[in-house]
Design a protein around this motif. Structure first.
Motif, PDB file in Angstrom:
ATOM      1  N   HIS A  69     -14.642  -3.415 -43.250  1.00 19.43           N
ATOM      2  CA  HIS A  69     -15.139  -2.504 -44.295  1.00 19.43           C
ATOM      3  C   HIS A  69     -16.623  -2.211 -44.081  1.00 19.43           C
ATOM      4  N   TRP A 117     -18.079   1.519 -43.306  1.00 27.46           N
ATOM      5  CA  TRP A 117     -18.473   2.000 -44.634  1.00 27.46           C
ATOM      6  C   TRP A 117     -19.344   3.244 -44.580  1.00 27.46           C
ATOM      7  N   GLU A 118     -19.093   4.165 -45.490  1.00 21.73           N
ATOM      8  CA  GLU A 118     -19.922   5.348 -45.685  1.00 21.73           C
ATOM      9  C   GLU A 118     -20.090   5.587 -47.183  1.00 21.73           C
ATOM     10  N   TYR A 119     -21.278   5.978 -47.561  1.00 18.51           N
ATOM     11  CA  TYR A 119     -21.542   6.310 -48.968  1.00 18.51           C
ATOM     12  C   TYR A 119     -20.744   7.557 -49.339  1.00 18.51           C
ATOM     13  N   GLU A 146     -18.493   5.314 -50.795  1.00 10.96           N
ATOM     14  CA  GLU A 146     -17.452   4.292 -50.921  1.00 10.96           C
ATOM     15  C   GLU A 146     -18.022   3.039 -51.594  1.00 10.96           C
ATOM     16  N   ASP A 177     -19.384  -0.622 -56.850  1.00  8.97           N
ATOM     17  CA  ASP A 177     -20.031   0.656 -56.580  1.00  8.97           C
ATOM     18  C   ASP A 177     -21.422   0.457 -56.006  1.00  8.97           C
TER      19      ASP A 177
END
Length: 264
Positions: A233, A237-239, A241, A252
């Motif tokens: 993850h 991961w990318e914002y 998410e 969050d």
């Protein structure tokens, strides 16, 4: 006040220079107590010792001391005992160098300089023996703040050094939950309002997240069951998410203004 700060280091050393630079002008003596073998018998980065020597050569560190840990196994040696022992060694280094006050830090802890100055001024004015502040956690970079991470999250900061002052693992006398390896039995305690002072915790900002997870004290709470999932993850991961924490919980992330830089 003559202030000593000691860093407890094994990995995440890429954060150490930035952390020290945040506070160096307000600290009289900085030591690093480090280990080259983790509490779980894994080796450190091959660059760790050379990096510490470099930071000492440019005046960011005053003293470096190597610590040999007791290795954790299923039935022996809670890794937190090593952390507490390292913190007490750092305290003794400050005491031996004439410091009146001390603070124990990890390399992923950052302070805003003006807030750090304010903390010292308040402690001197009121002669507080032990101080505590909130902290908030970041994910992958200092622009990604983990939402609500400062609720119920505290760390001990500067405290007065007496002849019998020491870190006591899992001491029960503090009014708020703090790191069990950073508890002190001093009196006249003060908790800073988070609008005045806050520690910024790069807990999940790492070049090598695998090393962080393999060697975290949190492993004893069952982290291993979620390790592959957390690493996968993290890497993908990318914002915007949610972040996947060491607890296995999704939370969050908020985009914020960058307050700190990580040294190249």
């Amino acid at each position: 006040m003559k202030l000593g700060v000691s860093y407890n280091v094994f990995d995440g050393e890429e954060l150490l220079e930035g952390s020290i630079r945040c506070i160096r002008e307000e600290v009289d003596y900085i030591s690093v107590v480090y280990q080259t073998i983790s509490n779980y018998d894994h080796p450190c980065s091959p660059n760790l010792e050379a990096h510490l020597i470099y930071l000492k050569s440019i005046g960011l560190i005053d003293e470096i001391l190597k610590y040999t840990p007791k290795i954790f196994s299923r039935d022996r040696y809670n890794p937190s005992y090593n952390e507490c022992e390292k913190r007490n060694i750092g305290l003794e280094l400050s005491r031996n160098n004439g410091c009146t006050h001390h603070m124990s830090m990890d390399c992923d802890e950052f302070y805003i300089l003006e807030q750090f100055k304010y903390m010292k001024e308040v402690i001197v004015e009121h002669d507080y023996e032990l101080t505590i502040c909130h902290f908030q956690n970041y994910y992958k970079d200092f622009i990604w703040l983990i939402k609500d991470s400062n609720i119920g999250s505290y760390v001990t900061t500067i405290f007065k050094i007496f002849d019998n002052t020491e870190f006591i693992y899992k001491l029960k006398n503090l009014p708020v939950p703090v790191d069990p390896t950073r508890r002190i039995d001093n009196k006249n305690l003060f908790i800073f309002d988070q609008s005045k002072l806050k520690m910024h915790h790069a807990t999940l900002i790492r070049r090598n997240i695998t090393s962080k997870l393999l060697n975290s004290s949190y492993r004893k709470h069952g982290l291993g069951r979620n390790m592959k999932k957390i690493i996968s993850h993290y890497d993908s991961w990318e914002y915007p998410e949610p972040a996947l924490l060491l607890t296995g919980k999704l939370v969050d992330v908020i985009k914020v203004e960058r307050l700190f830089k990580i040294a190249e």
